[in-house]
Design a protein around this motif. Structure first.
Motif, short mmCIF file in Angstrom:
data_model
loop_
_atom_site.label_atom_id
_atom_site.label_comp_id
_atom_site.label_asym_id
_atom_site.label_seq_id
_atom_site.Cartn_x
_atom_site.Cartn_y
_atom_site.Cartn_z
N PHE A 1 -8.04 38.64 17.22
CA PHE A 1 -7.06 37.45 16.97
C PHE A 1 -6.46 37.43 15.52
O PHE A 1 -7.11 38.06 14.65
CB PHE A 1 -7.62 36.01 17.34
N LEU A 2 -5.15 37.12 15.34
CA LEU A 2 -4.35 36.89 14.16
C LEU A 2 -5.19 36.04 13.35
O LEU A 2 -4.74 34.94 13.50
CB LEU A 2 -2.95 36.80 14.48
N ASP A 3 -5.70 36.44 12.42
CA ASP A 3 -6.73 35.54 11.27
C ASP A 3 -5.68 35.36 10.18
O ASP A 3 -5.37 36.28 9.35
CB ASP A 3 -7.84 36.14 10.99
N SER A 4 -4.73 34.36 10.22
CA SER A 4 -3.70 34.21 9.09
C SER A 4 -4.51 33.85 7.84
O SER A 4 -4.16 34.36 6.61
CB SER A 4 -3.03 32.99 9.51
N ARG A 5 -5.75 33.44 8.02
CA ARG A 5 -6.47 32.67 6.69
C ARG A 5 -6.84 34.47 5.78
O ARG A 5 -6.67 34.18 4.60
CB ARG A 5 -7.86 32.25 6.77
N ASN A 6 -7.06 35.37 6.42
CA ASN A 6 -7.58 36.64 5.92
C ASN A 6 -6.72 37.70 5.84
O ASN A 6 -6.75 38.74 5.50
CB ASN A 6 -8.80 37.21 6.64
N GLY A 7 -5.28 37.36 6.48
CA GLY A 7 -4.40 38.42 6.66
C GLY A 7 -4.70 39.54 7.38
O GLY A 7 -4.62 40.67 7.04
N CYS A 8 -5.30 39.27 8.63
CA CYS A 8 -5.72 40.57 9.38
C CYS A 8 -6.08 40.25 10.83
O CYS A 8 -6.00 39.18 11.11
CB CYS A 8 -7.01 41.14 8.74
N TYR A 9 -6.33 41.21 11.74
CA TYR A 9 -6.76 40.86 12.96
C TYR A 9 -8.36 41.06 12.88
O TYR A 9 -9.00 42.05 12.57
CB TYR A 9 -6.11 42.04 14.00
N SER A 10 -8.83 39.66 13.37
CA SER A 10 -10.26 39.80 13.37
C SER A 10 -10.73 39.72 14.66
O SER A 10 -10.07 39.29 15.62
CB SER A 10 -10.93 38.41 12.64
N PRO A 11 -12.20 40.30 14.91
CA PRO A 11 -12.56 40.35 16.37
C PRO A 11 -13.02 39.06 16.84
O PRO A 11 -12.99 38.05 16.18
CB PRO A 11 -13.94 40.97 15.92
N ILE A 12 -12.82 38.99 18.34
CA ILE A 12 -13.12 37.86 19.09
C ILE A 12 -14.51 38.14 19.67
O ILE A 12 -14.74 39.13 20.56
CB ILE A 12 -12.19 37.56 20.12
N ASP A 13 -15.39 37.29 19.66
CA ASP A 13 -16.55 37.01 20.55
C ASP A 13 -16.71 35.78 21.06
O ASP A 13 -15.66 35.16 20.95
CB ASP A 13 -17.80 37.46 19.55
N ALA A 14 -17.88 35.48 21.65
CA ALA A 14 -18.00 34.13 22.35
C ALA A 14 -17.89 33.10 21.38
O ALA A 14 -17.35 32.06 22.01
CB ALA A 14 -19.47 34.28 23.19
#
Length: 628
Positions: free
Chosen positions: A602-615
């Motif tokens: 997902f687009l993680d705007s806080r960290n400026g990157c795409y971060s993994p999605i888990d449950a």
């Protein structure tokens, strides 16, 4: 000729009245029929008569505006938050300066000038002044960059560009994609930075021009275009929708009438003026109804009600996201300290409708539905929660807008054995369409600058054999009374952050970045948010996609609202019989890790990157703990 005109006009109205009274006396039990239908009928009769009078007298919107100038020249017309007020006389004088300058430089009727500027009174004066001499403005979305920006300018075939000084870098980086010769370039602003893009500073040129009324030797008719608005459709890059004077008048008049506004209202407009909502339904209240309009160039949730109080606003505009952002703000005294009685717009979710009215003490919600270029525009006239509009089911001839069955996967109309479209029953989802009637200013389809694109939005043999209708591209549901509720968009677009996102445009951008042929983009629902968030499924069998680069390049090439919120990396590919990725299945699975074995981000705007999605992340997104 005059006698024939009046005979035809009276005949049309008598026929409609006959149908209305027949239905009233035979189906009097139908809920709200006398109120809703008769009210709509009266308005249609009035607006049709006005438009036909303007056509007969060779008048257009600029004449309507000038009548308001004569009526109250010193009344405040436009206000930019934090800046000076503009009276009707001042708006007219500056528009005249625009008209006279461009007329003296040889610009004439049907010439096109592209404008890319921040929302402001000057922006309105520019296109209004050009309209006085028949020049059409192409209103460019200032979020666009590079290919999309150059595309919008190129298809307009404009004779000049005007860009706000704040957008000089955007023009500079797109320079190599635009024509190099034969097009004048103007920079508008107090100071214009020096760039390699040849330009003239427009402000001093306009200030030196006459503010007297310009020559009117080539006045546009009410049936001719006033400007182009760019709208994302089902096929790739933005399309230039043609807006004619009569359609502008009809749309602005409709919301004014049905939402019970008056010329003493002060309208708070925080929507972009390059779109229909802000530029027609908002600014139109000043232009044709004599209201005052307060412009805030950029929406601010924390300052929204403070602005309404400061400028004594009585009406405000919204899109669904704005309402959600306002409700998310901490409660404070200004929430109910304003005098706003009407909020009108589209996309207000039924789940927060009553809460929004209660918390902010709003008397009336004015929800509407429509497309810039379409003829299937509807309004919810009496605040029925969740309804985007109303049309009569018992007398479709009064306003021929209806729902037809379409294939869920292909969005192609389903037809009966005679080749006719099949009308939906109450509660049955279908695509909304509007019958096209040539010569009727409210029923014509003006289409796009690109005629081939216009053809794609027309279906034939819909209501009767041999007819044609405008395809909205939206799936809606109608109840047994005629109230319509939005469900979804068909084809290759979805709506996010108040903007239509073209999936084919985003797909092309992603393919260029990751150097892969197979990638599909679609919209997925996220609990508690309006519209659908963009999700891209990218084929990555060999694990070569660089998400860091993808994130950075998407920022450069796409406006914020079009950047995918979710990424899915496909390790195996399921295709249809025509070798297309199965977008429908991906849309149903969305970003739920319990349904998807592929890696998702997902687009993680806080960290400026795409971060993994888990449950756990999935649950936090659904609960609103992770903001998108």
């Amino acid at each position: 000729m005059k006698v024939n005109y009046h005979f035809k006009l009276i005949s049309d109205y008598m026929e409609i009245l006959a149908i209305c009274f027949y239905l009233y006396y035979t189906i009097i039990g139908m809920r709200l029929f006398p109120v809703v239908v008769c009210k709509a009928l009266a308005f249609v009769i009035k607006v049709k008569g006005t438009i036909k009078r303007f056509l007969r007298e060779d008048k257009n919107l600029t004449h309507v505006f000038e009548e308001n100038v004569q009526k109250h020249p010193d009344k405040i017309a436009l206000v930019k938050v934090g800046c000076r007020n503009w009276t009707f006389r001042q708006v007219d004088n500056y528009a005249n300066q625009v008209a006279n300058y461009f007329y003296e430089k040889g610009y004439r009727k049907d010439d096109v000038v592209a404008i890319m500027m921040e929302s402001s009174p000057e922006y309105v004066c520019l296109w209004l002044g050009m309209a006085k001499i028949g020049v059409r403005a192409a209103l460019i979305n200032f979020n666009l960059r590079q290919e999309a920006l150059s595309h919008c300018i190129n298809i307009s075939k404009c004779k000049a560009y005007i860009f706000g000084s704040e957008f000089a870098p955007a023009f500079e980086e797109s320079r190599h994609l635009m024509p190099n010769g034969g097009v004048q370039v103007f920079c508008y602003g107090d100071e214009c930075p020096q760039t390699s893009f040849t330009k003239q500073h427009l402000n001093p040129l306009l200030n030196a021009s006459s503010s007297l009324p310009p020559p009117r030797d080539q006045v546009c008719k009410f049936s001719e275009p006033i400007f182009f608005i760019y709208t994302s459709g089902t096929t790739g890059l933005p399309k230039a929708a043609i807006v004619i004077h009569s359609r502008y008048y009809y749309m602005a008049s409709s919301v004014h009438h049905f939402f019970r506004m008056n010329e003493n209202d002060i309208v708070y407009d925080t929507l972009p003026l390059y779109h229909t909502a802000g530029g027609i339904l908002g600014i139109g209240q000043m232009l044709i109804k004599g209201c005052t309009v307060v412009i805030r160039p950029k929406f601010s949730a924390s300052r929204f009600w403070d602005d309404c109080i400061k400028y004594n606003c009585s009406v405000t505009q919204y899109i669904g996201e704005i309402c959600r952002y306002l409700l998310a703000q901490p409660e404070k005294s200004v929430d109910r300290g304003h005098r706003v009685r009407v909020a009108y717009g589209n996309g207000l979710r039924p789940q927060i409708w009553k809460e929004f009215m209660s918390r902010f003490n709003i008397e009336r919600i004015g929800e509407f539905y429509g497309a810039t270029e379409g003829n299937a525009n509807i309004i919810n006239p009496d605040n029925v929660v969740g309804a985007v509009g109303f049309t009569t089911r018992i007398a479709p001839a009064l306003y021929p807008v209806t729902l037809i069955r379409v294939d869920e996967d292909t969005a192609v109309p389903i037809r009966d054995r005679n080749g006719m479209c099949i009308m939906c029953k109450p509660g049955e989802p279908g695509e909304m369409v509007g019958k096209i009637i040539e010569g009727d200013p409210l029923r014509e389809f003006d289409g796009y600058v690109n005629k081939a694109e216009s053809t794609k939005k027309i279906a034939h043999d819909v209501f009767t054999k041999g007819d044609s209708a405008f395809l909205t591209g939206d799936i809606v549901v109608m109840d047994r009374y005629g109230y319509i509720y939005f469900r979804d968009r068909t084809g290759d677009t979805f709506r996010w952050r108040g903007e239509n996102v073209s999936t084919t445009e985003v797909e092309a951008t992603i393919s260029n970045i990751v150097k892969l042929n197979d990638a599909v983009v679609y919209g997925v629902e996220v609990p508690g948010t309006e519209g659908r968030a963009g999700m891209a499924a990218i084929v990555d069998v060999n694990h070569q996609v660089d998400l860091v680069r993808l994130y950075k390049d998407l920022q450069q090439h796409l406006p914020a609202y079009a950047r995918p919120i979710f990424i899915r990396l496909l390790e195996k590919v399921d295709v249809t019989g025509t070798f297309k990725l199965k977008k429908t299945e991906y849309r149903k699975e969305a970003f739920d890790p319990s349904k998807v074995t592929d890696k998702m981000f997902f687009l993680d705007s806080r960290n400026g990157c795409y971060s993994p999605i888990d449950a756990q992340v999935y649950q936090q997104i659904c609960a609103g703990k992770i903001r998108l």
